[in-house]
Design a protein around this motif. Structure first.
Motif, PDB file in Angstrom:
ATOM      1  N   GLU A   3      95.895  64.158  57.478  1.00  0.00           N
ATOM      2  CA  GLU A   3      97.193  64.456  58.073  1.00  0.00           C
ATOM      3  C   GLU A   3      98.094  63.228  57.997  1.00  0.00           C
ATOM      4  OE1 GLU A   3      98.986  66.339  62.219  1.00  0.00           O
ATOM      5  OE2 GLU A   3      96.953  65.558  62.165  1.00  0.00           O
ATOM      6  N   ASN A   4      99.388  63.471  57.752  1.00  0.00           N
ATOM      7  CA  ASN A   4     100.370  62.391  57.610  1.00  0.00           C
ATOM      8  C   ASN A   4     100.075  61.485  56.421  1.00  0.00           C
ATOM      9  OD1 ASN A   4     100.308  62.556  61.050  1.00  0.00           O
ATOM     10  ND2 ASN A   4     102.236  62.831  59.957  1.00  0.00           N
ATOM     11  N   GLU A   5      99.504  62.050  55.375  1.00  0.00           N
ATOM     12  CA  GLU A   5      99.276  61.315  54.131  1.00  0.00           C
ATOM     13  C   GLU A   5      99.723  62.177  52.947  1.00  0.00           C
ATOM     14  OE1 GLU A   5      95.439  58.467  55.150  1.00  0.00           O
ATOM     15  OE2 GLU A   5      95.135  60.272  53.926  1.00  0.00           O
ATOM     16  N   GLU A   6     100.151  61.508  51.899  1.00  0.00           N
ATOM     17  CA  GLU A   6     100.468  62.179  50.637  1.00  0.00           C
ATOM     18  C   GLU A   6      99.900  61.366  49.496  1.00  0.00           C
ATOM     19  OE1 GLU A   6     104.713  64.420  51.628  1.00  0.00           O
ATOM     20  OE2 GLU A   6     104.736  62.490  50.565  1.00  0.00           O
ATOM     21  N   ILE A   7      99.416  62.060  48.466  1.00  0.00           N
ATOM     22  CA  ILE A   7      98.940  61.395  47.248  1.00  0.00           C
ATOM     23  C   ILE A   7      99.765  61.914  46.081  1.00  0.00           C
ATOM     24  CG2 ILE A   7      97.023  61.157  45.619  1.00  0.00           C
ATOM     25  CD1 ILE A   7      95.118  61.132  47.938  1.00  0.00           C
ATOM     26  N   LEU A   8     100.227  60.998  45.254  1.00  0.00           N
ATOM     27  CA  LEU A   8     100.999  61.332  44.066  1.00  0.00           C
ATOM     28  C   LEU A   8     100.145  61.071  42.824  1.00  0.00           C
ATOM     29  CD1 LEU A   8     103.878  62.019  42.860  1.00  0.00           C
ATOM     30  CD2 LEU A   8     104.202  59.548  42.675  1.00  0.00           C
ATOM     31  N   LEU A   9     100.124  62.022  41.931  1.00  0.00           N
ATOM     32  CA  LEU A   9      99.512  61.841  40.611  1.00  0.00           C
ATOM     33  C   LEU A   9     100.635  61.698  39.611  1.00  0.00           C
ATOM     34  CD1 LEU A   9      96.910  61.937  38.786  1.00  0.00           C
ATOM     35  CD2 LEU A   9      97.399  64.386  38.511  1.00  0.00           C
ATOM     36  N   TYR A  10     100.624  60.623  38.838  1.00  0.00           N
ATOM     37  CA  TYR A  10     101.695  60.431  37.859  1.00  0.00           C
ATOM     38  C   TYR A  10     101.144  59.801  36.580  1.00  0.00           C
ATOM     39  CZ  TYR A  10     101.728  55.483  39.292  1.00  0.00           C
ATOM     40  OH  TYR A  10     101.385  54.177  39.571  1.00  0.00           O
ATOM     41  N   ALA A  11     101.846  60.044  35.486  1.00  0.00           N
ATOM     42  CA  ALA A  11     101.466  59.488  34.186  1.00  0.00           C
ATOM     43  C   ALA A  11     102.204  58.179  33.954  1.00  0.00           C
ATOM     44  CB  ALA A  11     101.802  60.477  33.075  1.00  0.00           C
ATOM     45  N   ALA A  12     101.479  57.177  33.465  1.00  0.00           N
ATOM     46  CA  ALA A  12     102.078  55.859  33.231  1.00  0.00           C
ATOM     47  C   ALA A  12     102.712  55.793  31.845  1.00  0.00           C
ATOM     48  CB  ALA A  12     101.024  54.783  33.374  1.00  0.00           C
ATOM     49  N   ILE A  13     103.720  54.952  31.715  1.00  0.00           N
ATOM     50  CA  ILE A  13     104.360  54.677  30.431  1.00  0.00           C
ATOM     51  C   ILE A  13     103.814  53.351  29.919  1.00  0.00           C
ATOM     52  CG2 ILE A  13     106.552  54.130  29.302  1.00  0.00           C
ATOM     53  CD1 ILE A  13     107.935  55.931  31.352  1.00  0.00           C
ATOM     54  N   ALA A  14     103.371  53.340  28.671  1.00  0.00           N
ATOM     55  CA  ALA A  14     102.822  52.115  28.091  1.00  0.00           C
ATOM     56  C   ALA A  14     103.896  51.044  28.018  1.00  0.00           C
ATOM     57  CB  ALA A  14     102.257  52.398  26.706  1.00  0.00           C
TER      58      ALA A  14
END
Length: 968
Positions: free
Chosen positions: A822-833
């Protein structure tokens, strides 16, 4: 060593009647701590003392007695006014200053002195009293409310004589005046009002009359007022409806819990069309790229709502006493005729030569003129100043030149003439506006840090009272909108958007707009003037209704946007405005500016963890190889080394099994491909904390287990009785309760000392980019140990509908990143080289690798002086020493390049921000005689995308590269 800064709490002018006395020691603070407490806990090797002295040379003829009892280094300052005024008008003092001078002579070769003052007004009698506003709207279900009480004194001065609301820590101040004015309240309505003025709301919607009886000595005055009961803000009300702001492209009620919600409320508006027009125009401009990106990309990702609550009167209450001038009227004009401005403030001259003085310098010696001084002849005025000020004969000779006998003497008569022209002052009546908002601009010699702040008046409506009203709000279709805006408590019933309430205020007088905990205020204008109804013959006056503009000005739109951005993790002003030009460009450590509260950053480093765009020096220091025992900036530890990305989604769940992590993503529009490099980034959102702060807000710490703190500890000052550093605990006490033990975050007891006065505040904390795990240093090395909840580089193994499967070698991923609480968020994202990747810089970041490498070799902010020293830099747009070789476009865009500049959280030194220009530093600038918006910088734009709609990262990155401000 710098002397502690003296101050009076509160700093407002004090009005005394003949026959009264007061001891100023009650109000004196050093470095925002009670003077006795400060000296009791002074280090043994420090030598600090203070003294009081008035702006006149004491004399029995003045009939003002000042007694300095106590010890030599701890005197009091008792001011006694005998009942009889001086017989000779040449000894008459109407107002004077009492100075306090603090000396630190710990080092005899480097003695430091600091000074301030408080103004005392001397009156013989009260001629009239009245209550304001009347009628006063009081809402059902409120705890209590109070009128303001204004008095006309015999010298023509009008002042408030009821209890004062203070701007710095919400205390009601007991002035402890001997022989005080007696105020007694009555009403024919039983139990409506207590004898001391507390109004107890009833459950009707009627008008009720109250009576005030004021007694001093043997004289009595009475006044009547009307209490108007209202059910407008009741939980059960059905008249006020929430509407979607026109043309806002809001996703609506269906996504109430998925997107940020922003609610606009009116304060001091009497007409709904005026309010709705301003809100609709602002939001339309905000989402159509007319103000600043990224709001144009975020349309459809934010709900914009508004609800109209009418005010009986237009405008809001200013507590300011104004200098007034009568305007010329056209024939037949019976409208407003007076213009009001803030009175000039007394200012200590730089030297004794009157020829170099300003009008403010003269006030430092003479005090304010009264109406009776307007026709006072020079002979009599000079004679009075000889007796009632510390002006020397030489200075008086210059102010009152004998030009007939000494024709070559400089003529300073204009300064005295000017003094005589400022004799008409008025205190406008309070306004009966919907929410009782006020501006804390009481007249004072030395303005406190909260001077002129627009805020709720705790004698009337308070933010927490609005919860029932807000929770009951519905839209025109009957949908329950309001629960997301409830402020609630730390126990979990707080709405996710409780801080996103915008009060639009029709005011042009120049109150200081702010974003506080649970609300923000913004004005319709700011020209520093107020028009008053009536003529100079009128004592009781009111501000004229404010003319509502067709739309907010460019300046006010950018101010509103700036304030709104604070609610989404963007730090405050990058440097407070300087008191005068003499501060500008001074090295921030110089003795000339060192005592100024904003010369350098003074808070604990972790105070900026929930802001993405500022960072204190303590977080990225390293030993300076060229200067032993000093430190410099380690550019590789800059906070805004955030990864560039073109796609990302929040995660709804994670499942870890057999070295594989199955991630379910929230946004189906975002697609990842096998083999892509991705990261998991966690942030903690909308956490409610109890935060311990010293009175000057230069120290703070978080309390573990806030539920153990009694409610009354949140409403009073506390004093630290003992410190148990080993167990991270403090013991504090307040006046109304037994002592209380508080457990702090490990290492934070070190910020405080025994005897220090503190306040406990409830605050919301969110991490806009990623959560920082901070461990205070215990080795004496500079800086804390800092880790962030960011995964190592991960590879996508496969994808499915709404799912991404990652291969995770054993032991390579922190446990915190496999769990979502609760009261947390996780972001999944792709990195740019990265272009030209290195071990230190494997993936592209918001700050270019070339800039980072340059700063690591040239370890100082780019707005430093030619000696690479940090300075007091109050420019709207800062200078930049970035070499042309690192500017990919024209020099005009140089100041948009993400790098490192000094200034942040209102301070100038030892704290930094990313760019030389940004809306969070300056809302707008004048270029080629035309005012233009200053946009948000890249770091601020990235922050808003990250926290509001990560699916828009592609739009942001595409725009970022098009701007050609990224050296590759």
């Amino acid at each position: 060593m710098n002397a502690p800064q003296p101050g009076f709490h509160p700093p407002y002018d004090i009005h005394l009647l003949r026959g009264q006395s007061i001891d100023l020691i009650v109000f004196l603070e050093l470095d925002n701590t009670d003077v006795g407490t400060y000296l009791d806990n002074l280090d043994d090797d420090r030598s600090v003392s203070y003294r009081f002295f008035p702006s006149f040379i004491p004399s029995a003829d003045l009939k003002i007695n000042i007694k300095n009892d106590g010890t030599a280094d701890r005197p009091s300052c008792l001011i006694e006014l005998p009942k009889s005024a001086p017989i000779d008008s040449a000894f008459l003092i109407n107002n004077f200053l009492v100075f306090v001078e603090v000396t630190d002579d710990t080092d005899p070769d480097d003695i430091s002195i600091a000074q301030t003052a408080i103004r005392i007004h001397v009156h013989q009698a009260i001629q009239d009293v009245w209550v304001t506003p009347s009628p006063l709207t009081v809402y059902q279900e409120m705890d209590t409310a109070r009128f303001g009480v204004y008095a006309l004194f015999d010298d023509g001065v009008v002042a408030e004589i009821s209890s004062l609301y203070t701007g710095d820590d919400d205390d009601d101040i007991d002035y402890s005046i001997t022989n005080p004015i007696q105020l007694r309240w009555t009403s024919s309505t039983a139990d409506l009002i207590s004898a001391d003025g507390d109004i107890i709301p009833t459950d009707d919607t009627d008008d009720h009359e109250v009576k005030l009886t004021m007694t001093y000595d043997t004289k009595t005055h009475t006044a009547t007022g009307t209490v108007r009961m209202s059910d407008v803000l009741n939980a059960a009300q059905t008249t006020i409806k929430v509407r979607e702001v026109a043309n806002s492209e809001s996703p609506g009620f269906a996504r109430l819990m998925d997107v940020p919600n922003i609610l606009f409320l009116p304060e001091g508006f009497t007409n709904a069309d005026d309010f709705n027009r301003l809100v609709d125009n602002y939001v339309s401009d905000l989402i159509s790229s007319k103000i600043t990106a990224p709001f144009n990309w975020l349309k459809g990702s934010i709900n914009f709502w508004s609800a109209f609550v009418p005010s009986r009167e237009s405008g809001i209450t200013h507590r300011a006493t104004l200098d007034v001038r009568e305007n010329a009227r056209k024939a037949g004009d019976d409208g407003p005729s007076m213009q009001g401005t803030q009175p000039y403030n007394a200012e200590k001259p730089d030297d004794d030569d009157v020829m170099n003085w300003s009008f403010e310098n003269l006030l430092y010696y003479t005090g304010y003129a009264l109406k009776s001084d307007e026709e006072l002849g020079d002979f009599h005025l000079r004679k009075r100043w000889e007796n009632t000020t510390r002006l020397t004969d030489s200075q008086l000779n210059t102010l009152f030149p004998d030009l007939e006998n000494n024709p070559d003497q400089p003529d300073m008569y204009d300064l005295v003439t000017l003094w005589k022209t400022f004799v008409d002052r008025r205190l406008p009546n309070a306004k009966d506006s919907a929410f009782g908002v006020m501006v804390n601009d009481y007249i004072s010699f030395d303005r406190d840090d909260e001077y002129a702040a627009v805020d709720f008046d705790k004698r009337r409506v308070q933010r927490i009272f609005l919860d029932d009203f807000l929770e009951g709000l519905k839209d025109v279709h009957g949908n329950a909108i309001g629960s997301v805006f409830v402020m609630g408590t730390t126990s979990g019933d707080r709405g996710k958007d409780y801080a996103n309430i915008v009060f639009l205020v029709p005011d042009t007088f120049g109150g200081r707009e702010q974003n506080a905990d649970g609300y923000l205020f913004t004005l319709t204008g700011d020209d520093g003037l107020v028009t008053l109804m009536g003529t100079l013959a009128d004592i009781q006056v009111s501000a004229a209704p404010v003319k509502i503009p067709a739309k907010l000005s460019l300046l006010q739109k950018s101010v509103l946007t700036h304030e709104l951005c604070h609610s989404f993790g963007l730090g405050d002003e990058y440097g407070e405005t300087t008191p005068d030009d003499d501060y500008d460009d001074e090295v921030y450590t110089s003795s000339k500016v060192a005592s100024w509260p904003f010369s350098k950053y003074r808070l604990p480093a972790y105070n900026t963890d929930d802001e993405s765009n500022i960072q204190p020096k303590a977080d990225f220091e390293r030993p300076n190889p060229n200067k032993p025992n000093t430190t410099e900036i380690d550019a590789y530890r800059i906070k805004w080394r955030y990864h560039r990305t073109q796609k990302g989604s929040l995660v709804t769940s994670l499942a870890f099994a057999a070295n594989k992590l199955t991630v379910t993503i929230k946004d189906a529009r975002v697609t990842f491909a096998p083999g892509e490099t991705v990261f998991l980034r966690k942030r903690r959102i909308n956490r409610q904390v109890l935060r311990l702060k010293n009175i000057g807000h230069t120290k703070q710490a978080d309390i573990i287990n806030p539920e153990t703190v009694p409610a009354n500890y949140l409403s009073e000052r506390a004093t630290i009785k003992s410190i148990n550093a080993a167990d991270n605990k403090l013991t504090v006490t307040i006046k109304s309760a037994a002592q209380q033990e508080l457990e702090l975050v490990p290492g934070q007891t070190a910020f405080f000392k025994k005897g220090e006065q503190v306040r406990i505040r409830r605050e919301r904390v969110s991490d806009p980019i990623q959560t920082i795990i901070r461990t205070p240093s215990t080795t004496g090395a500079p800086g804390d140990s800092i880790a962030v909840l960011l995964s190592p580089a991960l590879k996508v193994e496969s994808t499915g509908t709404g799912q991404v499967i990652l291969s995770i070698p054993a032991g390579t991923l922190q446990t915190e990143l496999t769990e979502l609480h609760e009261n947390e968020e996780i972001l999944l994202y792709a990195a740019i080289a990265a272009d030209g990747a290195t071990a230190q810089y494997p993936y592209a970041e918001l700050i270019s690798r070339r800039i980072l490498d340059y700063l690591n070799t040239n370890a100082y902010p780019l707005n430093a002086n030619t000696n690479n020293e940090e300075i007091i830099d109050a420019r709207n747009i800062q200078n930049s020493s970035l070499p042309k070789a690192l500017v990919p476009c024209c020099s005009r865009r140089k100041k948009e390049i993400v790098a490192l500049y000094s200034g942040g959280d209102e301070a100038h030194g030892e704290i930094y921000h990313p760019t030389a220009q940004c809306m969070m530093r300056s809302n707008s600038i004048v270029r080629k005689k035309k005012r233009q918006y200053v946009e948000l910088c890249a770091v601020c734009r990235y922050t808003l995308i990250n926290i509001i709609s990560p699916a828009k990262f592609g739009k942001f990155d595409e725009d970022y590269m098009k701007r050609k401000i990224y050296p590759t």
